[in-house]
Scaffold this motif. Structure first.
Motif, PDB file in Angstrom:
ATOM      1  N   MET A   1      29.367  31.380  37.090  1.00 58.14           N
ATOM      2  CA  MET A   1      29.797  30.878  38.387  1.00 58.14           C
ATOM      3  C   MET A   1      30.856  31.783  38.990  1.00 58.14           C
ATOM      4  O   MET A   1      31.786  32.209  38.314  1.00 58.14           O
ATOM      5  CB  MET A   1      30.375  29.459  38.256  1.00 58.14           C
ATOM      6  CG  MET A   1      29.345  28.352  38.040  1.00 58.14           C
ATOM      7  SD  MET A   1      28.336  28.047  39.499  1.00 58.14           S
ATOM      8  CE  MET A   1      26.780  28.700  38.939  1.00 58.14           C
ATOM      9  N   GLY A   2      30.703  32.064  40.277  1.00 58.40           N
ATOM     10  CA  GLY A   2      31.732  32.780  41.008  1.00 58.40           C
ATOM     11  C   GLY A   2      31.646  34.282  40.968  1.00 58.40           C
ATOM     12  O   GLY A   2      32.490  34.961  41.547  1.00 58.40           O
ATOM     13  N   GLY A   3      30.645  34.826  40.269  1.00 58.04           N
ATOM     14  CA  GLY A   3      30.503  36.279  40.225  1.00 58.04           C
ATOM     15  C   GLY A   3      30.547  36.818  38.811  1.00 58.04           C
ATOM     16  O   GLY A   3      31.226  36.268  37.932  1.00 58.04           O
ATOM     17  N   ALA A   4      29.838  37.925  38.605  1.00 57.38           N
ATOM     18  CA  ALA A   4      29.670  38.482  37.264  1.00 57.38           C
ATOM     19  C   ALA A   4      30.992  38.884  36.625  1.00 57.38           C
ATOM     20  O   ALA A   4      31.190  38.735  35.418  1.00 57.38           O
ATOM     21  CB  ALA A   4      28.722  39.681  37.320  1.00 57.38           C
ATOM     22  N   ARG A   5      31.926  39.405  37.413  1.00 55.85           N
ATOM     23  CA  ARG A   5      33.175  39.891  36.831  1.00 55.85           C
ATOM     24  C   ARG A   5      33.986  38.771  36.200  1.00 55.85           C
ATOM     25  O   ARG A   5      34.739  39.000  35.251  1.00 55.85           O
ATOM     26  CB  ARG A   5      34.017  40.623  37.886  1.00 55.85           C
ATOM     27  CG  ARG A   5      33.445  41.968  38.274  1.00 55.85           C
ATOM     28  CD  ARG A   5      34.467  42.814  38.986  1.00 55.85           C
ATOM     29  NE  ARG A   5      35.638  43.121  38.170  1.00 55.85           N
ATOM     30  CZ  ARG A   5      36.595  43.957  38.536  1.00 55.85           C
ATOM     31  NH1 ARG A   5      36.525  44.568  39.720  1.00 55.85           N
ATOM     32  NH2 ARG A   5      37.632  44.205  37.756  1.00 55.85           N
ATOM     33  N   LEU A   6      33.836  37.566  36.732  1.00 58.14           N
ATOM     34  CA  LEU A   6      34.594  36.453  36.176  1.00 58.14           C
ATOM     35  C   LEU A   6      34.074  36.056  34.799  1.00 58.14           C
ATOM     36  O   LEU A   6      34.752  35.328  34.066  1.00 58.14           O
ATOM     37  CB  LEU A   6      34.569  35.256  37.125  1.00 58.14           C
ATOM     38  CG  LEU A   6      35.222  35.483  38.499  1.00 58.14           C
ATOM     39  CD1 LEU A   6      35.207  34.208  39.309  1.00 58.14           C
ATOM     40  CD2 LEU A   6      36.647  36.009  38.337  1.00 58.14           C
ATOM     41  N   GLY A   7      32.879  36.499  34.453  1.00 55.74           N
ATOM     42  CA  GLY A   7      32.340  36.225  33.138  1.00 55.74           C
ATOM     43  C   GLY A   7      32.732  37.247  32.092  1.00 55.74           C
ATOM     44  O   GLY A   7      32.431  37.082  30.905  1.00 55.74           O
ATOM     45  N   LEU A   8      33.411  38.305  32.519  1.00 52.57           N
ATOM     46  CA  LEU A   8      33.828  39.347  31.588  1.00 52.57           C
ATOM     47  C   LEU A   8      35.142  38.973  30.911  1.00 52.57           C
ATOM     48  O   LEU A   8      35.982  38.304  31.512  1.00 52.57           O
ATOM     49  CB  LEU A   8      33.996  40.674  32.331  1.00 52.57           C
ATOM     50  CG  LEU A   8      32.748  41.241  33.008  1.00 52.57           C
ATOM     51  CD1 LEU A   8      33.101  42.510  33.774  1.00 52.57           C
ATOM     52  CD2 LEU A   8      31.652  41.517  31.981  1.00 52.57           C
ATOM     53  N   PRO A   9      35.325  39.407  29.667  1.00 57.35           N
ATOM     54  CA  PRO A   9      36.602  39.137  28.997  1.00 57.35           C
ATOM     55  C   PRO A   9      37.712  40.017  29.549  1.00 57.35           C
ATOM     56  O   PRO A   9      37.464  41.072  30.138  1.00 57.35           O
ATOM     57  CB  PRO A   9      36.300  39.483  27.534  1.00 57.35           C
ATOM     58  CG  PRO A   9      35.212  40.510  27.607  1.00 57.35           C
ATOM     59  CD  PRO A   9      34.376  40.119  28.799  1.00 57.35           C
ATOM     60  N   GLY A  10      38.931  39.580  29.375  1.00 60.18           N
ATOM     61  CA  GLY A  10      40.087  40.361  29.798  1.00 60.18           C
ATOM     62  C   GLY A  10      40.445  40.148  31.259  1.00 60.18           C
ATOM     63  O   GLY A  10      39.906  39.275  31.942  1.00 60.18           O
ATOM     64  N   THR A  11      41.345  40.974  31.746  1.00 59.76           N
ATOM     65  CA  THR A  11      41.869  40.846  33.102  1.00 59.76           C
ATOM     66  C   THR A  11      40.944  41.521  34.099  1.00 59.76           C
ATOM     67  O   THR A  11      40.516  42.653  33.904  1.00 59.76           O
ATOM     68  CB  THR A  11      43.266  41.472  33.198  1.00 59.76           C
ATOM     69  OG1 THR A  11      44.131  40.815  32.257  1.00 59.76           O
ATOM     70  CG2 THR A  11      43.843  41.321  34.595  1.00 59.76           C
ATOM     71  N   GLN A  12      40.677  40.810  35.183  1.00 56.20           N
ATOM     72  CA  GLN A  12      39.831  41.325  36.259  1.00 56.20           C
ATOM     73  C   GLN A  12      40.654  41.366  37.539  1.00 56.20           C
ATOM     74  O   GLN A  12      41.113  40.332  38.025  1.00 56.20           O
ATOM     75  CB  GLN A  12      38.590  40.442  36.449  1.00 56.20           C
ATOM     76  CG  GLN A  12      37.770  40.222  35.189  1.00 56.20           C
ATOM     77  CD  GLN A  12      37.264  41.520  34.603  1.00 56.20           C
ATOM     78  OE1 GLN A  12      36.817  42.420  35.320  1.00 56.20           O
ATOM     79  NE2 GLN A  12      37.340  41.642  33.275  1.00 56.20           N
ATOM     80  N   VAL A  13      40.853  42.581  38.075  1.00 61.28           N
ATOM     81  CA  VAL A  13      41.598  42.747  39.323  1.00 61.28           C
ATOM     82  C   VAL A  13      41.203  44.078  39.932  1.00 61.28           C
ATOM     83  O   VAL A  13      40.881  45.029  39.210  1.00 61.28           O
ATOM     84  CB  VAL A  13      43.126  42.670  39.076  1.00 61.28           C
ATOM     85  CG1 VAL A  13      43.597  43.830  38.220  1.00 61.28           C
ATOM     86  CG2 VAL A  13      43.892  42.586  40.382  1.00 61.28           C
ATOM     87  N   GLU A  14      41.197  44.150  41.264  1.00 64.26           N
ATOM     88  CA  GLU A  14      40.873  45.393  41.977  1.00 64.26           C
ATOM     89  C   GLU A  14      42.126  45.867  42.717  1.00 64.26           C
ATOM     90  O   GLU A  14      42.357  45.497  43.870  1.00 64.26           O
ATOM     91  CB  GLU A  14      39.731  45.163  42.973  1.00 64.26           C
ATOM     92  CG  GLU A  14      38.365  45.079  42.343  1.00 64.26           C
ATOM     93  CD  GLU A  14      37.823  46.446  41.917  1.00 64.26           C
ATOM     94  OE1 GLU A  14      38.398  47.461  42.354  1.00 64.26           O
ATOM     95  OE2 GLU A  14      36.861  46.481  41.141  1.00 64.26           O
ATOM     96  N   LEU A  15      42.944  46.632  42.046  1.00 65.07           N
ATOM     97  CA  LEU A  15      44.164  47.126  42.669  1.00 65.07           C
ATOM     98  C   LEU A  15      43.846  48.281  43.612  1.00 65.07           C
ATOM     99  O   LEU A  15      42.942  49.075  43.364  1.00 65.07           O
ATOM    100  CB  LEU A  15      45.158  47.572  41.611  1.00 65.07           C
ATOM    101  CG  LEU A  15      45.703  46.471  40.685  1.00 65.07           C
ATOM    102  CD1 LEU A  15      46.647  47.072  39.659  1.00 65.07           C
ATOM    103  CD2 LEU A  15      46.417  45.391  41.489  1.00 65.07           C
ATOM    104  N   ALA A  16      44.562  48.361  44.700  1.00 62.28           N
ATOM    105  CA  ALA A  16      44.403  49.446  45.671  1.00 62.28           C
ATOM    106  C   ALA A  16      45.787  49.820  46.179  1.00 62.28           C
ATOM    107  O   ALA A  16      46.795  49.205  45.815  1.00 62.28           O
ATOM    108  CB  ALA A  16      43.498  48.997  46.824  1.00 62.28           C
ATOM    109  N   ARG A  17      45.835  50.830  47.022  1.00 62.65           N
ATOM    110  CA  ARG A  17      47.124  51.267  47.562  1.00 62.65           C
ATOM    111  C   ARG A  17      47.810  50.106  48.285  1.00 62.65           C
ATOM    112  O   ARG A  17      47.193  49.418  49.095  1.00 62.65           O
ATOM    113  CB  ARG A  17      46.922  52.421  48.523  1.00 62.65           C
ATOM    114  CG  ARG A  17      48.216  52.982  49.115  1.00 62.65           C
ATOM    115  CD  ARG A  17      47.947  54.207  49.959  1.00 62.65           C
ATOM    116  NE  ARG A  17      47.393  55.302  49.145  1.00 62.65           N
ATOM    117  CZ  ARG A  17      47.048  56.480  49.653  1.00 62.65           C
ATOM    118  NH1 ARG A  17      47.203  56.710  50.958  1.00 62.65           N
ATOM    119  NH2 ARG A  17      46.560  57.418  48.863  1.00 62.65           N
TER     120      ARG A  17
END
Length: 376
Positions: A1-17
């Motif tokens: 639910m909510g997208g594939a990345r949320l099913g991955l272990p560990g921290t999920q974030v897309e940092l940018a400038r």
């Protein structure tokens, strides 16, 4: 639910400038930061890990049962109503053979996390077994598919699990209900005591004060009240550790943060880590690319329930048990220091309300009442 990345272990974030780095001192086994309006998940850590939820599960209980009884309804507590309350449970102090309003009982649930109040409301709803079944049906409707309730109060039980993602979905649904918003933002209230005879031989029933156990709402000796906080629910058990889901507003932005089981031992650690994630979220919102989303209920998407699952259809309605006409309760002062004329928190349609007409509305505001005034 909510997208594939949320099913991955560990921290999920897309940092940018221009996006601040995540705080380093967050030790929770699982957490999530989401925009309550858009549903965007700004960052997450093990978002779908299935963990014991403790009393944060009371949010699902409330979202399921709140709409069924008006706040003015009264109930005389039978001894059987309190059967099955777990040893060592948090209690608000309900007494057998005393009569309480539904409004009283919900204050006991939200402020003191009273398992005794949960069991009385469950008895009114046809019993614990029926209530738990309805909670699981409602979780399916919300697409909170990591969640399985065994007890209505969140007391540790084999197989009882939820996730940071699911608790955030559940909180988002509950916040659509005016009475849910009022109860979870209430700081202090009066609760009916036991009927006794006074020194004059007169029968009297006095009340006593109860305070919300959410330390971001009330503050404590080692933590300040968090500016803009407006609920929702905390929990702590042996198996779950400390858990918390909170909603806060700053500069028109409404965020939801859930933190489950900080590994660092320390007083009020779950609140301190939540506050750090709120701070990051308010700085990063509008700059960071989302890593997922909070999904709408099944009925809003036309999806069929999973085989064997029910759908409660209560994702949207507003409960009838509001606090209107009841004894005033204390609340925190205004964010602007106006001592009573503060800004009411807006929980917007990103809270996505499924109304009676069946429309899932985007960008509709769901303001908290004046009970949600805050000081800087």
């Amino acid at each position: 639910m909510g997208g594939a990345r949320l099913g991955l272990p560990g921290t999920q974030v897309e940092l940018a400038r221009g996006v601040p780095v995540l705080p380093e001192d967050v030790t929770a086994r699982s957490w999530i930061v989401a925009d309550a309006e858009s549903g965007e998940v700004l960052a997450a850590h093990n978002a779908h890990w299935r963990l014991a939820p403790a009393s944060t599960l009371k949010m699902l209980f409330a979202d399921t049962v709140l709409p069924k009884f008006p706040g003015t309804a009264k109930h005389k507590v039978a001894p059987s109503d309190l059967a099955g309350v777990g040893a060592g449970s948090s209690m608000v102090g309900i007494k057998e053979n005393e009569t309480y309003t539904v409004h009283d009982l919900w204050l006991g649930v939200f402020l003191r996390s009273g398992n005794d109040a949960v069991h009385v409301l469950s008895a009114m709803n046809g019993g614990v077994e029926k209530t738990v079944a309805e909670m699981n049906e409602h979780a399916e409707e919300l697409q909170a598919l990591d969640t399985h309730a065994v007890s209505p109060d969140g007391y540790d039980a084999a197989g009882q699990v939820s996730s940071a993602y699911d608790l955030t979905l559940i909180a988002r649904s509950g916040l659509q209900k005016k009475d849910f918003r009022e109860y979870c933002s209430t700081v202090t209230a009066k609760f009916p005591g036991e009927t006794k005879k006074n020194k004059k031989g007169e029968t009297v029933r006095e009340s006593f004060e109860i305070q919300n156990t959410n330390r971001l709402l009330t503050g404590d000796y080692d933590i300040s009240q968090y500016q803009g906080i407006a609920g929702v629910k905390n929990g702590n058990t042996t198996e779950a550790g400390a858990t918390f889901t909170g909603v806060a507003e700053r500069d028109g932005r409404v965020l939801l943060v859930t933190v489950m089981h900080p590994e660092k031992a320390g007083h009020n650690e779950v609140y301190k880590e939540t506050a750090r994630l709120f701070d990051w979220g308010f700085q990063a919102a509008g700059k960071v690319r989302p890593v997922g989303e909070l999904v709408p209920p099944r009925s809003a998407t036309g999806a069929s329930p999973r085989p064997g699952a029910g759908a409660s259809g209560e994702a949207g309605g507003t409960g009838q048990g509001g606090a209107a006409g009841t004894e005033p309760v204390a609340s925190a002062p205004a964010a602007d220091g106006s001592d009573g004329m503060g800004v009411a928190l807006a929980v917007t349609g990103g809270l996505l309300a499924l109304l009676a007409g069946g429309a899932w509305l985007v960008n509709r505001r769901w303001p908290l009442p004046d009970l949600a005034r805050r000081r800087p």
